[in-house]
Design a protein around this motif. Structure first.
Motif, mmCIF file in Angstrom:
data_model
loop_
_atom_site.group_PDB
_atom_site.id
_atom_site.type_symbol
_atom_site.label_atom_id
_atom_site.label_comp_id
_atom_site.label_asym_id
_atom_site.label_seq_id
_atom_site.Cartn_x
_atom_site.Cartn_y
_atom_site.Cartn_z
ATOM 1 N N ALA A 9 33.054 -23.377 -9.354
ATOM 2 C CA ALA A 9 32.421 -24.684 -9.179
ATOM 3 C C ALA A 9 30.906 -24.521 -9.097
ATOM 4 O O ALA A 9 30.402 -23.491 -8.634
ATOM 5 N N HIS A 10 30.189 -25.551 -9.569
ATOM 6 C CA HIS A 10 28.736 -25.559 -9.430
ATOM 7 C C HIS A 10 28.256 -26.999 -9.305
ATOM 8 O O HIS A 10 28.966 -27.940 -9.626
ATOM 9 N N SER A 11 27.023 -27.139 -8.853
ATOM 10 C CA SER A 11 26.446 -28.479 -8.686
ATOM 11 C C SER A 11 25.140 -28.617 -9.473
ATOM 12 O O SER A 11 24.332 -29.483 -9.178
ATOM 13 N N LEU A 12 24.947 -27.767 -10.471
ATOM 14 C CA LEU A 12 23.725 -27.809 -11.262
ATOM 15 C C LEU A 12 23.779 -28.918 -12.315
ATOM 16 O O LEU A 12 24.851 -29.247 -12.831
ATOM 17 N N ALA A 13 22.610 -29.425 -12.651
ATOM 18 C CA ALA A 13 22.502 -30.365 -13.772
ATOM 19 C C ALA A 13 22.840 -29.598 -15.050
ATOM 20 O O ALA A 13 22.684 -28.364 -15.103
ATOM 21 N N PRO A 14 23.308 -30.279 -16.091
ATOM 22 C CA PRO A 14 23.702 -29.580 -17.319
ATOM 23 C C PRO A 14 22.638 -28.645 -17.892
ATOM 24 O O PRO A 14 22.938 -27.514 -18.273
ATOM 25 N N ASN A 15 21.378 -29.077 -17.915
ATOM 26 C CA ASN A 15 20.335 -28.205 -18.473
ATOM 27 C C ASN A 15 20.078 -26.995 -17.582
ATOM 28 O O ASN A 15 19.785 -25.903 -18.076
ATOM 29 N N GLN A 16 20.204 -27.146 -16.260
ATOM 30 C CA GLN A 16 20.043 -26.011 -15.350
ATOM 31 C C GLN A 16 21.198 -25.029 -15.502
ATOM 32 O O GLN A 16 20.993 -23.812 -15.480
ATOM 33 N N ALA A 17 22.414 -25.539 -15.636
ATOM 34 C CA ALA A 17 23.582 -24.673 -15.819
ATOM 35 C C ALA A 17 23.463 -23.905 -17.133
ATOM 36 O O ALA A 17 23.733 -22.700 -17.188
ATOM 37 N N HIS A 18 23.038 -24.588 -18.183
ATOM 38 C CA HIS A 18 22.852 -23.945 -19.496
ATOM 39 C C HIS A 18 21.822 -22.828 -19.381
ATOM 40 O O HIS A 18 22.032 -21.712 -19.883
ATOM 41 N N GLN A 19 20.710 -23.091 -18.707
ATOM 42 C CA GLN A 19 19.661 -22.080 -18.542
ATOM 43 C C GLN A 19 20.170 -20.889 -17.733
ATOM 44 O O GLN A 19 19.869 -19.742 -18.053
ATOM 45 N N ALA A 20 20.946 -21.144 -16.689
ATOM 46 C CA ALA A 20 21.487 -20.052 -15.871
ATOM 47 C C ALA A 20 22.433 -19.174 -16.688
ATOM 48 O O ALA A 20 22.390 -17.948 -16.594
ATOM 49 N N VAL A 21 23.282 -19.786 -17.511
ATOM 50 C CA VAL A 21 24.184 -19.006 -18.372
ATOM 51 C C VAL A 21 23.363 -18.208 -19.380
ATOM 52 O O VAL A 21 23.659 -17.044 -19.657
ATOM 53 N N GLN A 22 22.316 -18.808 -19.923
ATOM 54 C CA GLN A 22 21.455 -18.102 -20.875
ATOM 55 C C GLN A 22 20.826 -16.868 -20.229
ATOM 56 O O GLN A 22 20.770 -15.801 -20.836
ATOM 57 N N GLU A 23 20.366 -17.002 -18.997
ATOM 58 C CA GLU A 23 19.773 -15.865 -18.281
ATOM 59 C C GLU A 23 20.789 -14.755 -18.065
ATOM 60 O O GLU A 23 20.473 -13.572 -18.216
ATOM 61 N N VAL A 24 22.017 -15.131 -17.710
ATOM 62 C CA VAL A 24 23.081 -14.133 -17.539
ATOM 63 C C VAL A 24 23.361 -13.435 -18.876
ATOM 64 O O VAL A 24 23.487 -12.211 -18.939
ATOM 65 N N ALA A 25 23.431 -14.208 -19.960
ATOM 66 C CA ALA A 25 23.687 -13.633 -21.285
ATOM 67 C C ALA A 25 22.575 -12.671 -21.687
ATOM 68 O O ALA A 25 22.842 -11.597 -22.243
ATOM 69 N N ASP A 26 21.332 -13.032 -21.400
ATOM 70 C CA ASP A 26 20.207 -12.150 -21.719
ATOM 71 C C ASP A 26 20.327 -10.822 -20.980
ATOM 72 O O ASP A 26 20.083 -9.755 -21.545
ATOM 73 N N LYS A 27 20.720 -10.883 -19.707
ATOM 74 C CA LYS A 27 20.886 -9.650 -18.927
ATOM 75 C C LYS A 27 22.038 -8.804 -19.459
ATOM 76 O O LYS A 27 21.947 -7.583 -19.525
ATOM 77 N N ALA A 81 34.792 -8.425 -9.852
ATOM 78 C CA ALA A 81 34.000 -8.581 -8.624
ATOM 79 C C ALA A 81 32.524 -8.792 -8.945
ATOM 80 O O ALA A 81 31.859 -9.628 -8.316
ATOM 81 N N GLU A 82 31.999 -8.090 -9.932
ATOM 82 C CA GLU A 82 30.594 -8.251 -10.320
ATOM 83 C C GLU A 82 30.358 -9.626 -10.942
ATOM 84 O O GLU A 82 29.340 -10.267 -10.670
ATOM 85 N N ILE A 83 31.284 -10.096 -11.750
ATOM 86 C CA ILE A 83 31.154 -11.443 -12.324
ATOM 87 C C ILE A 83 31.115 -12.477 -11.217
ATOM 88 O O ILE A 83 30.261 -13.368 -11.209
ATOM 89 N N ARG A 84 32.012 -12.365 -10.261
ATOM 90 C CA ARG A 84 32.048 -13.324 -9.153
ATOM 91 C C ARG A 84 30.745 -13.268 -8.336
ATOM 92 O O ARG A 84 30.221 -14.300 -7.911
ATOM 93 N N ARG A 85 30.210 -12.076 -8.129
ATOM 94 C CA ARG A 85 28.957 -11.927 -7.388
ATOM 95 C C ARG A 85 27.817 -12.646 -8.112
ATOM 96 O O ARG A 85 27.048 -13.389 -7.501
ATOM 97 N N VAL A 86 27.720 -12.430 -9.420
ATOM 98 C CA VAL A 86 26.658 -13.069 -10.205
ATOM 99 C C VAL A 86 26.836 -14.586 -10.203
ATOM 100 O O VAL A 86 25.857 -15.334 -10.058
ATOM 101 N N LEU A 87 28.064 -15.066 -10.333
ATOM 102 C CA LEU A 87 28.309 -16.506 -10.302
ATOM 103 C C LEU A 87 27.905 -17.106 -8.951
ATOM 104 O O LEU A 87 27.291 -18.178 -8.899
ATOM 105 N N ASP A 88 28.251 -16.421 -7.876
ATOM 106 C CA ASP A 88 27.855 -16.907 -6.545
ATOM 107 C C ASP A 88 26.340 -16.959 -6.415
ATOM 108 O O ASP A 88 25.790 -17.879 -5.807
ATOM 109 N N GLU A 89 25.669 -15.982 -6.982
ATOM 110 C CA GLU A 89 24.206 -15.906 -6.905
ATOM 111 C C GLU A 89 23.529 -16.991 -7.737
ATOM 112 O O GLU A 89 22.573 -17.616 -7.303
#
Length: 92
Positions: A9-27, A81-89
């Protein structure tokens, strides 16, 4: 093959969620040589040798699914476990 299927679950606006996923993908790309591509604005596909998956963005939830090859399947627990940690962060 092992499968990872995580809903978060998350409470981010769509553009913020998209940006967060993009940052994870870049890493992932930088650290593990992962290739990725967006399918529209809501699904990011990623892969490399031994793993194939995607992240689906929904208004208040995201879903990470991945198929792990034989060698990475042995590391399913630590990978999950690492995926869950990053998602929580990133998606609190």
């Amino acid at each position: 093959m092992s499968k990872i299927d995580i809903r978060h679950a998350h409470s981010l606006a769509p553009n913020q969620a998209h940006q967060a996923v993009q940052e994870v993908a870049d890493k992932l790309s930088e650290r593990f040589g992962m290739e990725y591509a967006w399918d529209g604005d809501s699904t990011l596909h990623f892969n490399r040798s031994g793993v194939d998956g995607h992240i689906e963005l929904e208004p208040q939830q995201l879903r990470v699914t991945a198929q792990l090859g034989f060698l990475l399947g042995a590391l399913k627990g630590p990978i999950e476990a690492e995926i869950r940690r990053v998602l929580d962060e990133r998606f609190t």
